[in-house]
Motif scaffolding. Sequence first.
Motif, mmCIF file in Angstrom:
data_model
loop_
_atom_site.group_PDB
_atom_site.id
_atom_site.type_symbol
_atom_site.label_atom_id
_atom_site.label_comp_id
_atom_site.label_asym_id
_atom_site.label_seq_id
_atom_site.Cartn_x
_atom_site.Cartn_y
_atom_site.Cartn_z
ATOM 1 N N UNK A 203 64.140 33.348 35.051
ATOM 2 C CA UNK A 203 64.057 34.748 34.668
ATOM 3 C C UNK A 203 62.916 35.501 35.315
ATOM 4 N N UNK A 204 61.895 34.780 35.822
ATOM 5 C CA UNK A 204 60.761 35.448 36.462
ATOM 6 C C UNK A 204 61.091 35.681 37.940
ATOM 7 N N UNK A 205 60.960 36.900 38.439
ATOM 8 C CA UNK A 205 61.203 37.128 39.869
ATOM 9 C C UNK A 205 60.238 36.292 40.721
ATOM 10 N N UNK A 206 60.768 35.631 41.731
ATOM 11 C CA UNK A 206 59.970 34.788 42.620
ATOM 12 C C UNK A 206 59.994 35.399 44.015
ATOM 13 N N UNK A 207 58.826 35.547 44.610
ATOM 14 C CA UNK A 207 58.724 36.098 45.953
ATOM 15 C C UNK A 207 57.924 35.191 46.862
ATOM 16 N N UNK A 208 57.423 35.764 47.949
ATOM 17 C CA UNK A 208 56.734 34.988 48.981
ATOM 18 C C UNK A 208 55.571 35.794 49.532
ATOM 19 N N UNK A 209 54.412 35.152 49.616
ATOM 20 C CA UNK A 209 53.248 35.744 50.273
ATOM 21 C C UNK A 209 52.944 34.914 51.501
ATOM 22 N N UNK A 210 53.039 35.536 52.681
ATOM 23 C CA UNK A 210 52.969 34.771 53.923
ATOM 24 C C UNK A 210 51.734 35.059 54.749
ATOM 25 N N UNK A 211 51.282 34.030 55.454
ATOM 26 C CA UNK A 211 50.128 34.167 56.345
ATOM 27 C C UNK A 211 50.448 33.633 57.734
ATOM 28 N N UNK A 212 51.743 33.515 58.031
ATOM 29 C CA UNK A 212 52.158 33.011 59.335
ATOM 30 C C UNK A 212 52.001 34.099 60.397
ATOM 31 N N UNK A 213 51.885 33.716 61.670
ATOM 32 C CA UNK A 213 51.688 34.730 62.714
ATOM 33 C C UNK A 213 52.942 35.528 63.051
ATOM 34 N N UNK A 214 54.130 35.023 62.817
ATOM 35 C CA UNK A 214 55.356 35.717 63.208
ATOM 36 C C UNK A 214 56.137 36.239 62.027
ATOM 37 N N UNK A 215 57.435 36.446 62.230
ATOM 38 C CA UNK A 215 58.306 37.022 61.211
ATOM 39 C C UNK A 215 59.297 36.022 60.631
ATOM 40 N N UNK A 216 59.579 34.926 61.344
ATOM 41 C CA UNK A 216 60.719 34.078 60.989
ATOM 42 C C UNK A 216 60.623 33.529 59.570
ATOM 43 N N UNK A 217 59.450 33.063 59.164
ATOM 44 C CA UNK A 217 59.315 32.405 57.866
ATOM 45 C C UNK A 217 59.512 33.413 56.740
ATOM 46 N N UNK A 218 58.968 34.607 56.900
ATOM 47 C CA UNK A 218 59.163 35.637 55.878
ATOM 48 C C UNK A 218 60.624 36.044 55.778
ATOM 49 N N UNK A 219 61.300 36.122 56.910
ATOM 50 C CA UNK A 219 62.727 36.465 56.898
ATOM 51 C C UNK A 219 63.540 35.364 56.225
ATOM 52 N N UNK A 220 63.179 34.117 56.500
ATOM 53 C CA UNK A 220 63.868 33.008 55.848
ATOM 54 C C UNK A 220 63.637 33.036 54.341
ATOM 55 N N UNK A 221 62.444 33.443 53.926
ATOM 56 C CA UNK A 221 62.148 33.528 52.489
ATOM 57 C C UNK A 221 63.100 34.509 51.804
ATOM 58 N N UNK A 222 63.380 35.628 52.453
ATOM 59 C CA UNK A 222 64.308 36.606 51.883
ATOM 60 C C UNK A 222 65.716 36.020 51.825
ATOM 61 N N UNK A 223 66.112 35.310 52.869
ATOM 62 C CA UNK A 223 67.430 34.681 52.863
ATOM 63 C C UNK A 223 67.543 33.643 51.747
ATOM 64 N N UNK A 224 66.410 33.059 51.354
ATOM 65 C CA UNK A 224 66.395 32.074 50.276
ATOM 66 C C UNK A 224 66.212 32.713 48.901
ATOM 67 N N UNK A 225 66.171 34.054 48.867
ATOM 68 C CA UNK A 225 66.165 34.732 47.583
ATOM 69 C C UNK A 225 64.852 35.340 47.146
ATOM 70 N N UNK A 226 63.862 35.437 48.014
ATOM 71 C CA UNK A 226 62.579 36.019 47.621
ATOM 72 C C UNK A 226 62.768 37.456 47.141
ATOM 73 N N UNK A 227 62.256 37.755 45.945
ATOM 74 C CA UNK A 227 62.393 39.085 45.352
ATOM 75 C C UNK A 227 61.305 40.034 45.802
ATOM 76 N N UNK A 228 60.262 39.500 46.438
ATOM 77 C CA UNK A 228 59.163 40.312 46.963
ATOM 78 C C UNK A 228 58.574 39.570 48.149
ATOM 79 N N UNK A 229 58.044 40.324 49.095
ATOM 80 C CA UNK A 229 57.375 39.725 50.249
ATOM 81 C C UNK A 229 56.068 40.470 50.470
#
Length: 290
Positions: A203-229
């Motif tokens: 029930x708690x929205x789960x998101x992703x906070x990223x420190x990677x140099x590019x975009x791929x990992x953050x984009x994958x997080x959204x594809x995996x259901x991240x509610x916030x980035x």
Amino acid sequence: MTVTIGRSTIGGGAPAYLIAEIGLNHNGDVDIAKQLIDVAADAGAQAVKFQKRTPEISTPEHMKAVPRSTPWGEMTYLEYRYRVEFDRDQYIEIGDHATMRGLDWFASPWDGPSVDFLDSLNVVAYKIASASVTDLSLLAAVAATGKPVILSTGMSTIEQIDRAVETLGTERLVILHATSTYPLPAEEANLRMIATLGDRYPGIPIGYSGHEPGLQISLAAVALGAAAVERHITLDRTMWGSDHAASLEPQGLSHLVRDIRIIETALGDGVKKIFPGELAPLSKLRRVGA
């Protein structure tokens, strides 16, 4: 369950809430902070985030006297922390600018007085930095404000996260999976934690906070259901300061927002159907009907 921050809904299938973390990348300069706010607004983010400290309290004792080379000369780490802090008038100025650009703004408080400081400015939410997950007195002070809370989970065990969630409560909570390596290598991203956290805190929205140099990992997080980035932003990754190298420059942030929205559209609803664009190929190519 959904959480409302400012004008945005987080969770429940809503578009990912995109937070541009300015942090200390303003280097203590209000004009740079305003430029970064403009970068976030122009890219299509929903929020900007800062950090607020009372350096005498929040700086670890063993770090206070450590020498630090800065653009303003050699100073102690404690003096540097004071040098990059904004005062009340400066926060009002940058907060007003963010509001005028249509952005939510809030900050990570690192100590009790900073919670009170931000509350007096009527921030729409609080962010708990990964470093503060185990500071239960700070978390209790944030919970007492009744505002929404975004909790990062880097450098923490699952048991430490459990205690933090118990202290904060679950009614207005968003949890961000994070790994606090700067910059983040792919082998430490562990994106399957998004699902793990979702199962552990239903029930708690789960998101992703990223420190990677590019975009791929953050984009994958959204594809995996991240509610916030959340991603750090900078005007130039070569600027002086500890977080710039792990931050996105303006074009990178714009591309991230663009690509996240494309991915969200492409995910669809999971219901199999024949789309309008398939009708011509169907008519042309299918030899045997149903």
